[in-house]
Design a protein around this motif. Structure first.
Motif, PDB file in Angstrom:
ATOM      1  N   ILE A  87       0.856  -1.187   0.000  1.00 34.79           N
ATOM      2  CA  ILE A  87       0.000   0.000   0.000  1.00 34.79           C
ATOM      3  C   ILE A  87       0.886   1.228   0.000  1.00 34.79           C
ATOM      4  O   ILE A  87       1.784   1.351   0.841  1.00 34.79           O
ATOM      5  CB  ILE A  87      -0.926   0.035   1.222  1.00 34.79           C
ATOM      6  CG1 ILE A  87      -1.751  -1.253   1.330  1.00 34.79           C
ATOM      7  CG2 ILE A  87      -1.851   1.251   1.161  1.00 34.79           C
ATOM      8  CD1 ILE A  87      -2.513  -1.384   2.646  1.00 34.79           C
ATOM      9  N   ALA A  88       0.629   2.135  -0.934  1.00 34.14           N
ATOM     10  CA  ALA A  88       1.385   3.383  -1.023  1.00 34.14           C
ATOM     11  C   ALA A  88       0.416   4.553  -0.989  1.00 34.14           C
ATOM     12  O   ALA A  88      -0.563   4.570  -1.740  1.00 34.14           O
ATOM     13  CB  ALA A  88       2.205   3.417  -2.311  1.00 34.14           C
ATOM     14  N   ALA A 120      -6.209 -11.079   7.036  1.00 34.29           N
ATOM     15  CA  ALA A 120      -5.692 -11.933   8.108  1.00 34.29           C
ATOM     16  C   ALA A 120      -4.421 -12.659   7.681  1.00 34.29           C
ATOM     17  O   ALA A 120      -4.392 -13.354   6.668  1.00 34.29           O
ATOM     18  CB  ALA A 120      -6.745 -12.935   8.545  1.00 34.29           C
ATOM     19  N   ASP A 121      -3.362 -12.449   8.470  1.00 34.09           N
ATOM     20  CA  ASP A 121      -2.069 -13.121   8.292  1.00 34.09           C
ATOM     21  C   ASP A 121      -1.353 -12.779   6.988  1.00 34.09           C
ATOM     22  O   ASP A 121      -0.401 -13.460   6.613  1.00 34.09           O
ATOM     23  CB  ASP A 121      -2.226 -14.643   8.411  1.00 34.09           C
ATOM     24  CG  ASP A 121      -2.760 -15.050   9.760  1.00 34.09           C
ATOM     25  OD1 ASP A 121      -2.442 -14.371  10.753  1.00 34.09           O
ATOM     26  OD2 ASP A 121      -3.507 -16.045   9.836  1.00 34.09           O
ATOM     27  N   MET A 122      -1.778 -11.748   6.305  1.00 35.98           N
ATOM     28  CA  MET A 122      -1.151 -11.368   5.045  1.00 35.98           C
ATOM     29  C   MET A 122      -0.045 -10.338   5.282  1.00 35.98           C
ATOM     30  O   MET A 122      -0.252  -9.357   6.003  1.00 35.98           O
ATOM     31  CB  MET A 122      -2.198 -10.770   4.096  1.00 35.98           C
ATOM     32  CG  MET A 122      -1.641 -10.445   2.715  1.00 35.98           C
ATOM     33  SD  MET A 122      -2.804  -9.530   1.668  1.00 35.98           S
ATOM     34  CE  MET A 122      -4.044 -10.766   1.373  1.00 35.98           C
ATOM     35  N   PRO A 123       1.134 -10.525   4.689  1.00 38.09           N
ATOM     36  CA  PRO A 123       2.166  -9.493   4.781  1.00 38.09           C
ATOM     37  C   PRO A 123       1.788  -8.285   3.935  1.00 38.09           C
ATOM     38  O   PRO A 123       1.305  -8.438   2.809  1.00 38.09           O
ATOM     39  CB  PRO A 123       3.423 -10.183   4.248  1.00 38.09           C
ATOM     40  CG  PRO A 123       2.924 -11.286   3.387  1.00 38.09           C
ATOM     41  CD  PRO A 123       1.597 -11.710   3.939  1.00 38.09           C
ATOM     42  N   VAL A 124       1.987  -7.094   4.489  1.00 38.16           N
ATOM     43  CA  VAL A 124       1.621  -5.858   3.806  1.00 38.16           C
ATOM     44  C   VAL A 124       2.781  -4.877   3.879  1.00 38.16           C
ATOM     45  O   VAL A 124       3.199  -4.477   4.975  1.00 38.16           O
ATOM     46  CB  VAL A 124       0.362  -5.219   4.429  1.00 38.16           C
ATOM     47  CG1 VAL A 124      -0.041  -3.967   3.648  1.00 38.16           C
ATOM     48  CG2 VAL A 124      -0.801  -6.216   4.474  1.00 38.16           C
ATOM     49  N   GLY A 125       3.328  -4.524   2.736  1.00 38.27           N
ATOM     50  CA  GLY A 125       4.384  -3.520   2.668  1.00 38.27           C
ATOM     51  C   GLY A 125       3.784  -2.130   2.594  1.00 38.27           C
ATOM     52  O   GLY A 125       2.703  -1.938   2.017  1.00 38.27           O
ATOM     53  N   LEU A 126       4.470  -1.143   3.160  1.00 35.49           N
ATOM     54  CA  LEU A 126       3.941   0.211   3.253  1.00 35.49           C
ATOM     55  C   LEU A 126       4.920   1.239   2.682  1.00 35.49           C
ATOM     56  O   LEU A 126       6.128   1.154   2.913  1.00 35.49           O
ATOM     57  CB  LEU A 126       3.646   0.566   4.712  1.00 35.49           C
ATOM     58  CG  LEU A 126       2.701  -0.391   5.449  1.00 35.49           C
ATOM     59  CD1 LEU A 126       2.580   0.020   6.907  1.00 35.49           C
ATOM     60  CD2 LEU A 126       1.347  -0.453   4.777  1.00 35.49           C
ATOM     61  N   ILE A 127       4.349   2.204   1.957  1.00 34.08           N
ATOM     62  CA  ILE A 127       5.122   3.294   1.366  1.00 34.08           C
ATOM     63  C   ILE A 127       4.349   4.588   1.591  1.00 34.08           C
ATOM     64  O   ILE A 127       3.133   4.630   1.377  1.00 34.08           O
ATOM     65  CB  ILE A 127       5.316   3.088  -0.155  1.00 34.08           C
ATOM     66  CG1 ILE A 127       6.071   1.779  -0.445  1.00 34.08           C
ATOM     67  CG2 ILE A 127       6.035   4.280  -0.782  1.00 34.08           C
ATOM     68  CD1 ILE A 127       5.998   1.340  -1.901  1.00 34.08           C
TER      69      ILE A 127
END
Length: 199
Positions: A87-88, A120-127
Motif C-alpha cells: 500500500i502506497a 488476516a495473516d497477510m504481509p503488507v508492505g507500506l510506502i
C-alpha cells in the motif's frame, strides 16, 4: 476479456497486489509503488497495481449499497486472491489520502469471508510519499494502524519518501539510488513473508 487478462488469470504464481497513487495522472506515489512491485515480481510473483486512475472509479464506500460496481468487485477479488499487498499513499494533511482510504474501506466486503477475513495473516508492505519528512512518518503510522485493524502484518521495513528531495522518472527510476533500494526492499520483504502467510 482481453488476451492479457486471460493470461493473467491462467498464471498460477502467487499474487502481490499494489494499492496506491493519486487522482490526476501518474504520481510519485504510484511510481514508487511500481518499483516495489517490480522487486516482488523479480522474486517470482505476479503483480497487479490499482493506481489512482483505478481507484478514482470507485464510488465513495457505502456499506449499505445493494451491490458493487464491476471495478469495485475486480479490486476486492484481486485482494482476495493475493498472497501479499503493498500500500502506497501520499501524505495529505498528516495522514493517508481519501482515495486510498476509500479503497481500503472497500475491503469490508471481505469481513465474512470463510477462507480469510480482511487481510488476516497477510504481509503488507507500506510506502508513504510527502512533500516533507513530518507527513511521511504520520502517514506510515496511519497505514500501520489500518493494516493492524484489518488483521494484516505490516512488514518490518516501510519506505518513507520525501518528494521534495526525491524525483521519480517515467522510466521507473529515481534520482536517489538509495530510495530505489528502499522501495525494492519493501517488495522483497512482502515476497519473503508471503510463503509464510500461505502455509
Amino acid at each position: 476479456m482481453s488476451g492479457e487478462e486471460k493470461a493473467f488469470q491462467l498464471d498460477d504464481r502467487p499474487l502481490v497486489v499494489g494499492i496506491g497513487g493519486t487522482i490526476g495522472g501518474i504520481s510519485s506515489t504510484e511510481r514508487a509503488l511500481r518499483i516495489a512491485l517490480d522487486a516482488a515480481g523479480e522474486q517470482g510473483f505476479r503483480t497487479r497495481l490499482f493506481g489512482g486512475a483505478d481507484m478514482a472509479k470507485f464510488p465513495l464506500y457505502d456499506p449499505k449499497a445493494p451491490g458493487r460496481t464491476a471495478e469495485e468487485q475486480e479490486f476486492v477479488d484481486a485482494v482476495r486472491g493475493a498472497s501479499a499487498l503493498i500500500i502506497a499513499s501520499p501524505g495529505y494533511h498528516g495522514s493517508i489520502s481519501g482515495v486510498v482510504k476509500n479503497a481500503l474501506d472497500l475491503l469490508e466486503e471481505t469481513a465474512r469471508d470463510a477462507e480469510r477475513t480482511y487481510l488476516a495473516d497477510m504481509p503488507v508492505g507500506l510506502i508513504a510519499t510527502a512533500y516533507g519528512w513530518q507527513a511521511t512518518g504520520s502517514t506510515i503510522a496511519a497505514l500501520r494502524s489500518i493494516v493492524h485493524a484489518l488483521r494484516g502484518w505490516p512488514t518490518p521495513f516501510a519506505a518513507a519518501i520525501n518528494s521534495a528531495i526525491t524525483k521519480f522518472d517515467a522510466e521507473g527510476g529515481a534520482n536517489d539510488p538509495a530510495v530505489v533500494e528502499q522501495l525494492r526492499m519493501v517488495g522483497k520483504q512482502v515476497a519473503r513473508f508471503a510463503p509464510l502467510a500461505r502455509g
